[in-house]
Design a protein around this motif. Sequence first.
Motif, PDB file in Angstrom:
ATOM      1  N   VAL A   1       0.851  -1.191   0.000  1.00 31.61           N
ATOM      2  CA  VAL A   1       0.000   0.000   0.000  1.00 31.61           C
ATOM      3  C   VAL A   1       0.886   1.240   0.000  1.00 31.61           C
ATOM      4  O   VAL A   1       1.675   1.442   0.919  1.00 31.61           O
ATOM      5  CB  VAL A   1      -0.926   0.012   1.244  1.00 31.61           C
ATOM      6  CG1 VAL A   1      -1.817   1.258   1.224  1.00 31.61           C
ATOM      7  CG2 VAL A   1      -1.777  -1.256   1.305  1.00 31.61           C
ATOM      8  N   PRO A   2       0.768   2.094  -1.030  1.00 27.84           N
ATOM      9  CA  PRO A   2       1.589   3.312  -1.062  1.00 27.84           C
ATOM     10  C   PRO A   2       1.103   4.329  -0.023  1.00 27.84           C
ATOM     11  O   PRO A   2      -0.048   4.290   0.416  1.00 27.84           O
ATOM     12  CB  PRO A   2       1.378   3.833  -2.489  1.00 27.84           C
ATOM     13  CG  PRO A   2       0.031   3.317  -2.884  1.00 27.84           C
ATOM     14  CD  PRO A   2      -0.115   1.987  -2.190  1.00 27.84           C
ATOM     15  N   LEU A   3       1.981   5.229   0.354  1.00 28.50           N
ATOM     16  CA  LEU A   3       1.629   6.244   1.351  1.00 28.50           C
ATOM     17  C   LEU A   3       0.540   7.195   0.858  1.00 28.50           C
ATOM     18  O   LEU A   3      -0.157   7.805   1.664  1.00 28.50           O
ATOM     19  CB  LEU A   3       2.874   7.039   1.757  1.00 28.50           C
ATOM     20  CG  LEU A   3       3.957   6.234   2.482  1.00 28.50           C
ATOM     21  CD1 LEU A   3       5.187   7.093   2.733  1.00 28.50           C
ATOM     22  CD2 LEU A   3       3.417   5.661   3.782  1.00 28.50           C
ATOM     23  N   ASP A   4       0.383   7.321  -0.466  1.00 23.52           N
ATOM     24  CA  ASP A   4      -0.621   8.236  -1.009  1.00 23.52           C
ATOM     25  C   ASP A   4      -1.921   7.518  -1.392  1.00 23.52           C
ATOM     26  O   ASP A   4      -2.689   7.999  -2.222  1.00 23.52           O
ATOM     27  CB  ASP A   4      -0.068   9.007  -2.202  1.00 23.52           C
ATOM     28  CG  ASP A   4       0.289   8.096  -3.382  1.00 23.52           C
ATOM     29  OD1 ASP A   4       0.280   6.858  -3.215  1.00 23.52           O
ATOM     30  OD2 ASP A   4       0.592   8.634  -4.464  1.00 23.52           O
ATOM     31  N   ALA A   5      -2.218   6.368  -0.765  1.00 25.31           N
ATOM     32  CA  ALA A   5      -3.470   5.646  -1.043  1.00 25.31           C
ATOM     33  C   ALA A   5      -4.656   6.558  -0.747  1.00 25.31           C
ATOM     34  O   ALA A   5      -4.598   7.411   0.147  1.00 25.31           O
ATOM     35  CB  ALA A   5      -3.538   4.383  -0.183  1.00 25.31           C
ATOM     36  N   ASP A   6      -5.729   6.389  -1.526  1.00 15.71           N
ATOM     37  CA  ASP A   6      -6.927   7.224  -1.374  1.00 15.71           C
ATOM     38  C   ASP A   6      -7.876   6.638  -0.351  1.00 15.71           C
ATOM     39  O   ASP A   6      -8.280   5.466  -0.460  1.00 15.71           O
ATOM     40  CB  ASP A   6      -7.670   7.338  -2.715  1.00 15.71           C
ATOM     41  CG  ASP A   6      -6.862   8.054  -3.774  1.00 15.71           C
ATOM     42  OD1 ASP A   6      -6.150   9.016  -3.420  1.00 15.71           O
ATOM     43  OD2 ASP A   6      -6.932   7.648  -4.948  1.00 15.71           O
ATOM     44  N   LEU A   7      -8.257   7.442   0.639  1.00 16.39           N
ATOM     45  CA  LEU A   7      -9.274   7.030   1.601  1.00 16.39           C
ATOM     46  C   LEU A   7     -10.619   7.050   0.878  1.00 16.39           C
ATOM     47  O   LEU A   7     -11.039   8.089   0.367  1.00 16.39           O
ATOM     48  CB  LEU A   7      -9.292   7.981   2.797  1.00 16.39           C
ATOM     49  CG  LEU A   7     -10.363   7.727   3.852  1.00 16.39           C
ATOM     50  CD1 LEU A   7     -10.158   6.369   4.527  1.00 16.39           C
ATOM     51  CD2 LEU A   7     -10.355   8.843   4.902  1.00 16.39           C
TER      52      LEU A   7
ATOM     53  N   ASP B   1     -15.825   3.996   8.698  1.00 15.98           N
ATOM     54  CA  ASP B   1     -16.939   3.885   9.630  1.00 15.98           C
ATOM     55  C   ASP B   1     -16.373   3.999  11.031  1.00 15.98           C
ATOM     56  O   ASP B   1     -15.240   4.445  11.218  1.00 15.98           O
ATOM     57  CB  ASP B   1     -17.738   2.592   9.400  1.00 15.98           C
ATOM     58  CG  ASP B   1     -16.909   1.330   9.555  1.00 15.98           C
ATOM     59  OD1 ASP B   1     -15.906   1.354  10.307  1.00 15.98           O
ATOM     60  OD2 ASP B   1     -17.247   0.307   8.935  1.00 15.98           O
ATOM     61  N   GLU B   2     -17.140   3.577  12.010  1.00 11.74           N
ATOM     62  CA  GLU B   2     -16.708   3.723  13.395  1.00 11.74           C
ATOM     63  C   GLU B   2     -15.369   3.053  13.692  1.00 11.74           C
ATOM     64  O   GLU B   2     -14.546   3.582  14.434  1.00 11.74           O
ATOM     65  CB  GLU B   2     -17.776   3.116  14.313  1.00 11.74           C
ATOM     66  CG  GLU B   2     -18.060   3.938  15.539  1.00 11.74           C
ATOM     67  CD  GLU B   2     -19.217   3.357  16.309  1.00 11.74           C
ATOM     68  OE1 GLU B   2     -18.967   2.486  17.156  1.00 11.74           O
ATOM     69  OE2 GLU B   2     -20.366   3.775  16.046  1.00 11.74           O
ATOM     70  N   GLY B   3     -15.137   1.887  13.081  1.00 12.03           N
ATOM     71  CA  GLY B   3     -13.944   1.134  13.438  1.00 12.03           C
ATOM     72  C   GLY B   3     -12.915   0.927  12.346  1.00 12.03           C
ATOM     73  O   GLY B   3     -11.812   0.470  12.621  1.00 12.03           O
ATOM     74  N   THR B   4     -13.262   1.229  11.071  1.00  9.43           N
ATOM     75  CA  THR B   4     -12.339   0.921   9.983  1.00  9.43           C
ATOM     76  C   THR B   4     -12.197   2.071   8.994  1.00  9.43           C
ATOM     77  O   THR B   4     -13.057   2.948   8.901  1.00  9.43           O
ATOM     78  CB  THR B   4     -12.801  -0.324   9.190  1.00  9.43           C
ATOM     79  OG1 THR B   4     -14.038  -0.023   8.523  1.00  9.43           O
ATOM     80  CG2 THR B   4     -12.972  -1.535  10.087  1.00  9.43           C
ATOM     81  N   LYS B   5     -11.081   2.013   8.253  1.00  8.07           N
ATOM     82  CA  LYS B   5     -10.847   2.909   7.118  1.00  8.07           C
ATOM     83  C   LYS B   5     -10.522   2.041   5.920  1.00  8.07           C
ATOM     84  O   LYS B   5      -9.758   1.079   6.035  1.00  8.07           O
ATOM     85  CB  LYS B   5      -9.659   3.838   7.387  1.00  8.07           C
ATOM     86  CG  LYS B   5      -9.920   4.938   8.382  1.00  8.07           C
ATOM     87  CD  LYS B   5      -8.713   5.865   8.463  1.00  8.07           C
ATOM     88  CE  LYS B   5      -9.018   7.042   9.357  1.00  8.07           C
ATOM     89  NZ  LYS B   5      -7.919   8.035   9.360  1.00  8.07           N
ATOM     90  N   THR B   6     -11.094   2.373   4.768  1.00  6.00           N
ATOM     91  CA  THR B   6     -10.842   1.633   3.533  1.00  6.00           C
ATOM     92  C   THR B   6     -10.132   2.550   2.543  1.00  6.00           C
ATOM     93  O   THR B   6     -10.556   3.688   2.328  1.00  6.00           O
ATOM     94  CB  THR B   6     -12.159   1.111   2.927  1.00  6.00           C
ATOM     95  OG1 THR B   6     -12.816   0.282   3.892  1.00  6.00           O
ATOM     96  CG2 THR B   6     -11.905   0.313   1.661  1.00  6.00           C
ATOM     97  N   PHE B   7      -9.041   2.023   1.969  1.00  3.78           N
ATOM     98  CA  PHE B   7      -8.237   2.787   1.016  1.00  3.78           C
ATOM     99  C   PHE B   7      -8.184   2.059  -0.320  1.00  3.78           C
ATOM    100  O   PHE B   7      -8.181   0.831  -0.360  1.00  3.78           O
ATOM    101  CB  PHE B   7      -6.797   2.938   1.530  1.00  3.78           C
ATOM    102  CG  PHE B   7      -6.667   3.747   2.784  1.00  3.78           C
ATOM    103  CD1 PHE B   7      -6.395   5.105   2.714  1.00  3.78           C
ATOM    104  CD2 PHE B   7      -6.816   3.156   4.028  1.00  3.78           C
ATOM    105  CE1 PHE B   7      -6.259   5.861   3.873  1.00  3.78           C
ATOM    106  CE2 PHE B   7      -6.684   3.903   5.197  1.00  3.78           C
ATOM    107  CZ  PHE B   7      -6.404   5.256   5.122  1.00  3.78           C
ATOM    108  N   SER B   8      -8.099   2.819  -1.413  1.00  2.00           N
ATOM    109  CA  SER B   8      -7.861   2.230  -2.735  1.00  2.00           C
ATOM    110  C   SER B   8      -6.527   2.759  -3.257  1.00  2.00           C
ATOM    111  O   SER B   8      -6.098   3.862  -2.886  1.00  2.00           O
ATOM    112  CB  SER B   8      -9.004   2.561  -3.698  1.00  2.00           C
ATOM    113  OG  SER B   8      -9.080   3.946  -3.908  1.00  2.00           O
ATOM    114  N   PHE B   9      -5.881   1.977  -4.130  1.00  2.00           N
ATOM    115  CA  PHE B   9      -4.530   2.311  -4.554  1.00  2.00           C
ATOM    116  C   PHE B   9      -4.095   1.411  -5.699  1.00  2.00           C
ATOM    117  O   PHE B   9      -4.728   0.409  -6.003  1.00  2.00           O
ATOM    118  CB  PHE B   9      -3.555   2.125  -3.372  1.00  2.00           C
ATOM    119  CG  PHE B   9      -3.630   0.750  -2.765  1.00  2.00           C
ATOM    120  CD1 PHE B   9      -2.817  -0.279  -3.207  1.00  2.00           C
ATOM    121  CD2 PHE B   9      -4.552   0.479  -1.761  1.00  2.00           C
ATOM    122  CE1 PHE B   9      -2.911  -1.551  -2.666  1.00  2.00           C
ATOM    123  CE2 PHE B   9      -4.653  -0.794  -1.208  1.00  2.00           C
ATOM    124  CZ  PHE B   9      -3.838  -1.796  -1.665  1.00  2.00           C
ATOM    125  N   THR B  10      -2.976   1.776  -6.309  1.00  2.00           N
ATOM    126  CA  THR B  10      -2.264   0.900  -7.229  1.00  2.00           C
ATOM    127  C   THR B  10      -1.181   0.213  -6.400  1.00  2.00           C
ATOM    128  O   THR B  10      -0.357   0.901  -5.781  1.00  2.00           O
ATOM    129  CB  THR B  10      -1.623   1.706  -8.379  1.00  2.00           C
ATOM    130  OG1 THR B  10      -2.660   2.374  -9.099  1.00  2.00           O
ATOM    131  CG2 THR B  10      -0.855   0.788  -9.320  1.00  2.00           C
TER     132      THR B  10
END
Length: 192
Positions: A72-78, A82-91
Amino acid sequence: SNDGPKYSYETSFSWDGISVTGTVDPSAPEGKRIQVSTPAESEWSDEFRKELSKMDAETEGDIWCTEFGQMVPLDADLTTQDEGTKTFSFTPVPEPDADRNEQKMMKQLNGTVVLDKSDGAVLAFSMVLPKPYKPAMVAKINAFEMNVSCARSPDGRTFIEDFNFDISGSAMMQSFEESVSRQITKLLEPVD
């Protein structure tokens, strides 16, 4: 962190249409790490024996989901939270020792990672090829998908509970298709 003991575990997986259950002890000597419960040894093909021997040699207890964080790159898109998680997309970022073909392939994939907000642990990871890709004149990958879901170990780290991988395409005018499914059904005792 990967820091902590290695665990033995119960597992199930499919290989070439064969459903397998057994236990894995990464601390055992090579050749004795995987103990197959089903199918009975009398039902094993020569190909299955070779694959099992290869799997046994490569089993070192690397079941931790933190490894996926390295892609996962440092510039992944959030994308969501939700209350407990964050989901990121990336190359996805290729591993440092990746060959040139793997590096090219990674640029074609869409990655997604779900992280626990409280400690940053990887809870899920996926990579998908959004459209067919031609890595060479005589090769084409029609589909590629890898999905991982993670569970907590007794010491709080996340391990690969479910792993599913599918790829299909053609090379040198020959079609190929591979599908791998593995589950860790139960962590057993720490082995070191």
